[in-house]
Design an enzyme around this catalytic site. Structure first.
Site, PDB file in Angstrom:
ATOM      1  N   CYS A   2       3.785   4.182 -12.525  1.00 36.84           N
ATOM      2  CA  CYS A   2       4.700   3.511 -13.448  1.00 36.84           C
ATOM      3  C   CYS A   2       6.084   2.936 -12.730  1.00 36.84           C
ATOM      4  O   CYS A   2       6.258   3.507 -11.383  1.00 36.84           O
ATOM      5  CB  CYS A   2       5.171   4.454 -14.616  1.00 36.84           C
ATOM      6  N   ARG A  27       4.217  -2.407 -11.091  1.00 41.30           N
ATOM      7  CA  ARG A  27       3.678  -1.000 -11.121  1.00 41.30           C
ATOM      8  C   ARG A  27       2.924  -0.696 -12.452  1.00 41.30           C
ATOM      9  O   ARG A  27       2.316   0.468 -12.584  1.00 41.30           O
ATOM     10  CB  ARG A  27       4.961  -0.215 -10.855  1.00 41.30           C
ATOM     11  N   TRP A  73       2.106   2.487 -16.386  1.00 44.28           N
ATOM     12  CA  TRP A  73       0.633   2.202 -16.374  1.00 44.28           C
ATOM     13  C   TRP A  73       0.212   3.532 -16.825  1.00 44.28           C
ATOM     14  O   TRP A  73       0.628   4.717 -16.294  1.00 44.28           O
ATOM     15  CB  TRP A  73       0.634   2.221 -14.643  1.00 44.28           C
ATOM     16  N   ASN A  99       7.734   8.851 -13.308  1.00 42.05           N
ATOM     17  CA  ASN A  99       6.645   8.358 -12.597  1.00 42.05           C
ATOM     18  C   ASN A  99       5.947   9.281 -12.019  1.00 42.05           C
ATOM     19  O   ASN A  99       6.690  10.182 -11.180  1.00 42.05           O
ATOM     20  CB  ASN A  99       6.748   7.446 -11.792  1.00 42.05           C
ATOM     21  N   GLY A 100       4.576   9.822 -12.291  1.00 41.57           N
ATOM     22  CA  GLY A 100       3.887  10.879 -11.503  1.00 41.57           C
ATOM     23  C   GLY A 100       3.140  11.614 -12.528  1.00 41.57           C
ATOM     24  O   GLY A 100       2.573  10.849 -13.855  1.00 41.57           O
ATOM     25  N   GLU A 477     -13.305  -7.823   0.870  1.00 42.77           N
ATOM     26  CA  GLU A 477     -12.031  -8.331   0.165  1.00 42.77           C
ATOM     27  C   GLU A 477     -11.959  -9.231  -0.766  1.00 42.77           C
ATOM     28  O   GLU A 477     -11.569  -9.350  -1.660  1.00 42.77           O
ATOM     29  CB  GLU A 477     -10.782  -8.642   1.407  1.00 42.77           C
ATOM     30  N   LYS A 481     -10.846  -9.253  -4.632  1.00 40.81           N
ATOM     31  CA  LYS A 481      -9.781 -10.192  -5.166  1.00 40.81           C
ATOM     32  C   LYS A 481     -10.483 -10.895  -6.465  1.00 40.81           C
ATOM     33  O   LYS A 481      -9.914 -11.177  -7.535  1.00 40.81           O
ATOM     34  CB  LYS A 481      -9.522 -11.257  -4.219  1.00 40.81           C
ATOM     35  N   GLU A 484     -11.038  -8.654  -9.493  1.00 42.80           N
ATOM     36  CA  GLU A 484      -9.889  -7.913 -10.149  1.00 42.80           C
ATOM     37  C   GLU A 484      -8.956  -9.001 -10.815  1.00 42.80           C
ATOM     38  O   GLU A 484      -8.227  -8.510 -11.861  1.00 42.80           O
ATOM     39  CB  GLU A 484      -8.855  -7.227  -8.979  1.00 42.80           C
ATOM     40  N   HIS A 500     -31.807  -5.446   1.242  1.00 42.57           N
ATOM     41  CA  HIS A 500     -32.103  -4.166   1.009  1.00 42.57           C
ATOM     42  C   HIS A 500     -31.788  -3.798  -0.379  1.00 42.57           C
ATOM     43  O   HIS A 500     -31.178  -2.692  -0.752  1.00 42.57           O
ATOM     44  CB  HIS A 500     -31.539  -3.227   1.835  1.00 42.57           C
ATOM     45  N   LYS A 596       0.139  -1.981  -8.769  1.00 42.08           N
ATOM     46  CA  LYS A 596       0.019  -2.426  -7.462  1.00 42.08           C
ATOM     47  C   LYS A 596       0.006  -1.273  -6.649  1.00 42.08           C
ATOM     48  O   LYS A 596      -0.608  -0.929  -5.609  1.00 42.08           O
ATOM     49  CB  LYS A 596       1.039  -3.261  -7.278  1.00 42.08           C
TER      50      LYS A 596
END
Length: 601
Positions: A2, A27, A73, A99-100, A477, A481, A484, A500, A596
């Site tokens: 957060c 965040r 978040w 936050n935590g 990557e 992108k 998401e 495979h 993020k």
């Protein structure tokens, strides 16, 4: 992960708190809230949704020279009004943002309920204001109560608290980031510098165990026992405009387009007379190293893969380990092991835990990060900065490019020190083409046909990305992108792995994006095999690459050294993802369920 902010000064705080929360929304954006203290009570305003939703509920900003704010978040409890921060004690005298993760909150909550405390949310955070209230009742001293409260907590936290009738903000940190911002007229606390960058660039990076008390004209930092602590004041060299959206519709688009500048900053001063030099790494820094472990998560993991491939090529024994798996996957380390922690924010919880475990085992450590003064930079033995500037979009773009370039240079620096290692034979050509990389990225941005391709493929069922060698990490990557920010199914594979298993999913509704770097025979062969099953093939690489001749469509990049070709292909894939998400109407800068900086495990 957060975002929290606190502010105290001599004029009203609400507007500053709200603007700070807007700057912290990367965040988390499940809910938002502020609490302001004005001498006639603590006024809390909060709701589920984004900061804009909170602002729409405030007909008039509450008065008060001090306050705290939070953008969430969700971890404990869904994103509801009740679970939004700030949280208060039973009577509303103490308000807290956090936050935590508090690991022992169930036990603490049961004890507090037995003592008559009433709870309204599902969150772990709500125990904190109740604890402070409990200890205030016992001691009559708020600062002492805060110390006792945080000493009771198990887990991670950055907290800020205000109390009815007291002209002070109380704060503490352990395992979650917290930065103190200083100017002549007001003080700030926040999870990240961009929260208050419009007001000051003078900061103190707080350490675990620090307790902070802010008054309108002063601040104090002490340890958990109350002894004074001296922390250095740093100056942040980010321009406030760098953290804004400017003329762009989205932060992500701005950050894609500012990659030439970011890369120029990354490269500056690090290539001298054909050699690689880092300002923080003296000669022979790695002469005792025989094994290198890269640890990272998400996009940073893909950048670490890029660096590891180059280091293996130089003859250095190298592993890439997902930080979340480090405890079970790392194996033994010793003083001849170098652990390179790759983390944009420098606050990624899993990566920090991996560094601590490695250090406890005797390994040397090096942080590759974007944030000066971050926990990773202070925890590792040494730090190298990627110099990408602030990145606000949740989907990392310019930081990936800057990480990959920094790591590519670092591999050559390590190979120069490690006995029996061999820096690239064509290093001179590689470094010469690196100087042209910012301009080559500019060319991609000016000529890209990614938007048109996005229109052609936006109705597809799935999207596959393949690459070989350095192209493999770019393919992964590119898929990350895409998934998401578009919410569409996208997967990345090593080129040779397509047959495979994944080939069973290929249809005419599965475009295959093939990253062309160097002599990619496997990529070409597997692309043709997918094409024979009906998949349209998109080559991303230089015009003269053999893959282009067999592809259905081509996203072009300038001809350059193979080490940098993948990074140019990556820019094309960033643009593809952005335009596809835009066509689908997705919230590009705030993809659902994501934030993020992942500061919880």
């Amino acid at each position: 992960m957060c975002g929290i902010i606190a502010r105290i000064g001599h004029d009203d705080a609400a507007e500053t708190l709200l603007s700070g929360l807007e700057n912290l929304e990367y965040r988390g954006y499940d809910s938002a809230g502020i609490a302001v203290q004005n001498g006639s009570g603590v006024k809390v305003h909060k709701c589920s949704g984004e900061v804009s939703d909170l602002k729409s509920t405030l007909d008039v900003h509450p008065n008060g020279n001090m306050g705290i704010g939070h953008t969430r978040w969700s971890t404990h409890g869904p994103p509801t009004d009740e679970n939004a921060h700030p949280h208060t004690d039973t009577v509303g005298d103490v308000a807290v943002v956090h936050n935590g993760v508090i690991d022992n909150y169930d036990e603490l909550k049961a004890d507090l309920k037995a003592n008559g405390h009433e709870f309204e949310s599902d969150t772990d955070t709500e125990v904190i204001p109740h604890l402070i209230d409990e200890y205030r009742t016992e001691t009559g001293d708020t600062e002492l109560a805060v110390r006792r409260a945080v000493d009771t907590l198990e887990g991670s936290y950055a907290i800020a608290a205000i109390v009815d009738g007291e002209n002070a903000v109380y704060a503490a940190r352990k395992g979650s980031p917290l930065v103190l911002g200083l100017n002549d007229e007001e003080w700030f606390l926040a999870s990240d510098v961009p929260a208050f960058l419009d007001y000051t660039d003078e900061v103190i990076y707080l350490e675990d165990g620090d307790i902070v008390v802010l008054n309108p004209d002063s601040y104090r930092i002490t340890d958990l026992e109350g002894s004074p602590v001296d922390r250095p004041v740093d100056t942040v060299d980010w321009d406030p405009e760098d953290a804004g959206k400017g003329e762009y519709d989205h932060y992500m688009l701005k950050e894609i387009n500012t990659q030439p500048t970011a890369l120029s900053n990354t490269i500056e001063g690090r290539v001298e007379d054909g050699d690689v030099a880092f300002e923080t790494l003296p000669a022979d820094s790695f002469e005792d190293i025989d094994t290198v472990q890269f640890v990272a998560c998400g996009t940073s993991y893909h950048a670490a893969m890029y660096g590891a491939q180059l280091l293996r090529t130089a003859g250095v024994r190298t592993e890439v380990i997902r930080a979340s798996e480090y405890e079970s996957m790392s194996g033994p380390v010793d003083e001849n092991t170098l652990v390179v922690a790759v983390t944009q924010s420098g606050e990624t919880a899993d990566t920090l835990d991996a560094v601590r475990r490695a250090t406890d085992g005797g390994a040397q450590s090096l942080a590759v990060t974007n944030v000066v003064g971050s926990t990773a930079a202070r925890t590792a033995d040494d730090a190298v900065y990627i110099r990408a500037g602030p990145e606000v979009g949740v989907a990392a773009t310019k930081t990936f490019s800057s990480q990959a370039v920094t790591l590519a240079l670092l591999t050559q620096r390590i190979a120069a020190d490690v006995p029996d290692a061999t820096p690239a034979e064509d290093r001179a050509a590689m470094l010469e083409d690196l100087e042209n990389l910012p301009q080559h990225v500019e060319t991609v941005l000016e000529t890209s046909q990614a938007e048109a391709l996005a229109r052609e493929t936006v109705d597809s069922e799935s999207y596959f990305f393949i690459g070989n060698g350095l192209g493999h990490s770019v393919a992964l990557e590119g898929a990350l992108k895409f998934k998401e920010i578009t919410y569409e199914h996208a997967e990345g594979f090593a080129s040779g792995e397509l047959k495979h298993g994944p080939l069973a999913l290929v249809t005419e509704q599965t475009p295959l994006f093939a990253v062309a770097t160097g002599d990619d025979k496997k990529t070409k062969t597997n692309a043709i095999e997918a094409q024979s099953r009906g998949a349209p093939i998109v080559a991303i690489g230089p015009d003269e690459h053999p893959l282009v001749d067999v592809a259905d469509t081509h996203l072009s990049v300038p001809d350059t050294h193979p080490v940098w070709a993948g990074l140019l292909a990556n820019v094309q894939l960033q643009l593809l993802s952005y335009h596809a998400a835009n066509l689908l109407g997705r919230p590009i800068d705030k993809p659902r369920n994501l934030a993020k900086s992942v500061t919880v495990e």
